[in-house]
Design a protein around this motif. Structure first.
Motif: not given
Ligand code: ADP
Ligand code: MG
Length: 728
Positions: A17-18, A100-105
């Motif tokens: 993720r960024p 917080g690395t974007g799994k759910t995203y």
């Molecule tokens: P996880 O599920 O791994 O704990 P999240 O999916 O909730 O993490 O992501 C955490 C934050 O990072 C969210 O606010 C999400 O919008 C943002 N984020 C994650 N991946 C990306 C991406 N590839 N591009 C933009 N934002 C991202």
């Protein structure tokens, strides 16, 4: 059964993720992750290492950097998997990485923004678009379930009472593999319906999140879609293929023990992380390939993913990374796991004509309802014969024609015809002057019942049939041909990119191995130069491997320390429990409890055997043993002996009873005199009638304590049986 026995490896893609706003503001250090999209490589920089230290490079099936689009990841890495599911394979996509690395995203994304929709909503679109575009001889049945694993308990997110009921059990069958017993599954007929199912489940999770601290980040969520497809085969019979898709959003993989929690919190954390470390162990065991035992049974998650890891499913793992230097260790661990997972081999196969296909049952039920409707039509025709009497001859021909037509017409037409006919009959009966009133009423009642039953049956038939989706029906509402072409082209491009990358990776490997071997040298000097270059390359490789070994060692030391810490905590806990058991539970009771305990390896827990053996279920419970027989309260052996020896009064358990008293029965005159005295002065303890009342009271205690050995004190009591008798 199986169509394709060849094995294929788990596809592993990495997404970074960024940097988020907080990380950007914390310093100009920048990210530690670099990606070569063309080669599918991730280059990781250690922020603590010296610049001369070589960076770590990992190669994957595909990599996606911070600028990557959701759609690209889907088209390139997920679309082929969903196509396989639609063809009858089992498929799994799981996102793995630090919190917080974007799994759910990646899995869900932002539903409302078409650009940011994640794998799950894109998969919904894909499945239903595919169905609407398929040929009309195909019938589909789509079902969805949603569950979460929280603290090693499986909860049904579609069951409104899931928080109050016990966790669901896992079962295993040779047909379907591991499955969750009694899991709710909803038949979905459109994208809207399946999204609704997802929303219902998500809301249930959100409720949990407010009730429990950090709940959502500590549970693994699994959305299961089953697509059954029936299609006539070359043999003319309908064949059913069942594809099962698991969409998994794992909980964060951060190490809880690192945060220095103790006691209860540590145990909780250990339980929460259990499934993740079990997943890591399963991946290691499978990737290693040498160890025969794969510890699937160590956690619910690994058991549920048994088919997906080393089983008969096609699997895509999306490892998610954060680019922040502060999370270097976690990023490296994620990359290592992802790298290992590449080596897992699965044996995907098509599930053809499984016994438990629901579609088959639905088709049978529809056929049965259809037959019932036909039968009902025939019966109502017979009824009409009776009602119309002599007119039957004329009408019967028309009816016959009607019937023949009705067989061909759709059910809707039939229902209308039926209603009209019944209405006509109703009118005929009302107008018929010759029929008796009661008879008329009866016939009308019958007709009404008939009408209701037909309506009910038709409604059931329609409801049943509407659950099945027929290919090609909605082609017009969905999209035009151009859009379809566009999608096909996009898929082709994605496929092309994937192939290109594969070839590039292969070339890179081959280059390294062979180019220098084939080189010919014109001069000695040239040879020396080439060899020096090679030596340098090999040396840097050696350094890389050495650094890798050091990292591994550090990691092992770290995890060993963690384990030791956990072990110490648990040992302390154990000692505490032992202390209580040794000092407060009598040895015979302890033995009784121990004998009743049995270990259930399936559930990985100790169970109590019932007190009453199963065979004598209906017999009476054993009688509870009486305690402290003959005494008012439990008494120690020492005290008993002391009482028997007439020692210190402290050991006379029932010392009120054994007071040496004046046992002569009081005579009425002395009582009167005493009553008088009582009005003037407080009576002395020795001679008061209350004393006698005391004797009466204690006599009853004495009666019950037959087994008490006589002490000097109760000798005097026994010496006065008359007083006792009177007292009673
Ligand atoms: P996880 O599920 O791994 O704990 P999240 O999916 O909730 O993490 O992501 C955490 C934050 O990072 C969210 O606010 C999400 O919008 C943002 N984020 C994650 N991946 C990306 C991406 N590839 N591009 C933009 N934002 C991202
Ligand atoms: Mg998440």
């Amino acid at each position: 059964m199986s169509k394709n026995k060849s094995s294929e490896s788990v596809k592993v893609v990495v997404r970074c993720r960024p940097l988020n706003r907080k990380e950007e503001s914390s310093g100009p250090v920048g990210g530690i992750v670099q990606m070569d999209l063309r080669l599918g490589q991730v280059i990781l920089r250690n922020p603590r290492a010296s610049p001369s230290e070589p960076q770590k490079t990992f190669t994957f099936d595909a990599v996606y950097d911070g600028n990557s689009k959701q759609r690209d990841l889907y088209d390139e890495s997920v679309r082929p998997l969903i196509d396989s599911v639609l063809a009858g394979f089992n498929g799994t996509i799981f996102a793995y990485g630090q919190t917080g690395t974007g799994k759910t995203y990646t899995m869900q994304g932002a539903w409302l923004d078409p650009e940011k929709r994640g794998v799950i909503p894109n998969a919904f679109d894909h499945i239903f678009t595919h169905i609407s575009r398929s040929q009309s001889d195909k019938q589909y049945l789509v079902r969805a379930s949603y569950l979460e694993i929280y603290r090693e308990e499986i909860r049904d997110l579609l069951d409104p009472n899931h928080s109050t009921t016990r966790g669901l059990d896992l079962r295993e069958s040779p047909e379907t593999g591991v499955y969750v017993q009694d899991l709710t599954s909803c038949v979905c007929k459109s994208i809207k319906e399946i999204e609704e199912v997802m929303n219902v489940g998500n809301q249930t999770r959100v409720v949990g999140a407010t009730d429990m601290n950090e709940h959502s980040s500590r549970s693994h969520a699994l959305f299961l879609i089953t697509v059954e497809c029936s299609q006539p085969g070359p043999d003319g019979r309908k064949h059913i293929r069942v594809g099962r898709l698991n969409l998994v959003d794992l909980a964060g993989s951060e190490r809880q023990a690192k945060t220095g929690v103790h006691g209860e919190r540590l145990k909780e954390a250990a339980k929460i992380n259990l499934s993740l470390s079990a997943l890591g162990n399963v991946i290691s065991a499978l990737a290693d390939g040498r160890s025969g035992h794969v510890p699937y049974r160590d956690s619910k998650l690994t058991r549920l993913l048994q088919d997906s890891l080393g089983g008969n499913a096609k699997t895509v793992m999306v490892a998610t990374l954060g680019p922040a230097p502060a999370h270097y260790d976690e990023t490296l661990t994620t990359l290592r796991y992802a790298n290992r997972a590449k080596n897992i081999q699965n044996q995907p196969k098509v599930n053809e004509d499984p016994k438990d296909a629901l579609l088959r049952e639905f088709q049978k039920e529809i056929a049965r309802l259809k037959a019932q409707l036909n039968h009902r039509r025939w019966r109502s025709k017979q009824k009409k014969e009776q009602v119309d009497g002599e007119d039957w001859g004329r009408d019967s021909d028309e009816e016959m024609e009607d019937e023949e037509e009705a067989v061909e017409t759709e059910t809707d037409d039939y229902v209308k015809l039926e209603e009209q006919r019944l209405e006509r009959e109703k009118e005929a009966i009302t107008e018929d002057q010759f029929l008796l009133v009661e008879e008329k009423q009866k016939l009308l009642g019958d007709l009404r019942k008939e009408q209701e039953a037909t309506e009910q049956l038709t409604a059931k038939y329609k409801a049943m049939e509407s659950k099945l989706l027929v290919g090609g029906k909605n082609i017009m509402d969905h999209t035009n041909e151009q859009q379809k072409m566009l999608e096909v082209k996009r898929q082709e491009i994605a496929e092309q990119t994937r192939k290109e990358r594969e070839i590039q990776q292969q070339m890179l490997v081959q280059d390294e191995e062979t180019v220098e071997l084939r080189e010919t040298f014109t001069s000695l000097q040239q040879e020396v130069e080439a060899k020096t270059k090679k030596l340098k390359k090999l040396y840097s490789k050696l350094q890389c491997i050495k650094a890798e070994i050091k990292d591994m060692n550090d990691e092992h030391v770290g995890s060993r320390q963690e384990l030791e810490q956990t072990q110490n905590e648990l040992t302390r806990e154990l000692k505490f429990k032992y202390l209580i058991i040794e000092n407060f539970i009598p040895p015979e009771e302890k033995n009784k409890i121990m004998n009743r305990l049995t270990f259930d390896p399936e559930e990985d827990q100790w169970n109590f055997q019932p007190l009453v053996p199963a065979q004598s279920k209906f017999s009476q419970m054993k009688k509870r043993p009486t305690s402290a027989v003959g005494y008012k309260r439990p008494i120690s052996q020492y005290a008993r002996v002391a009482i028997a020896m007439g020692a210190h009064s402290r050991f006379r358990a029932e010392n009120i009873m054994f007071l040496e008293l004046d046992m002569c029965p009081p005579n009425p005159s002395s009582l009167d005199c005493l009553a008088e005295a009582a009005t003037n002065q407080t009576p002395s303890q020795e001679n008061s009638p209350t004393k006698n009342r005391d004797i009466h009271k204690s006599s009853s205690w004495c009666q019950s304590s037959k087994s008490i050995p006589f002490s000097s004190s109760n000798n005097s009591l026994a010496a006065c049986p008359a007083a006792l008798a009177k007292g009673q």
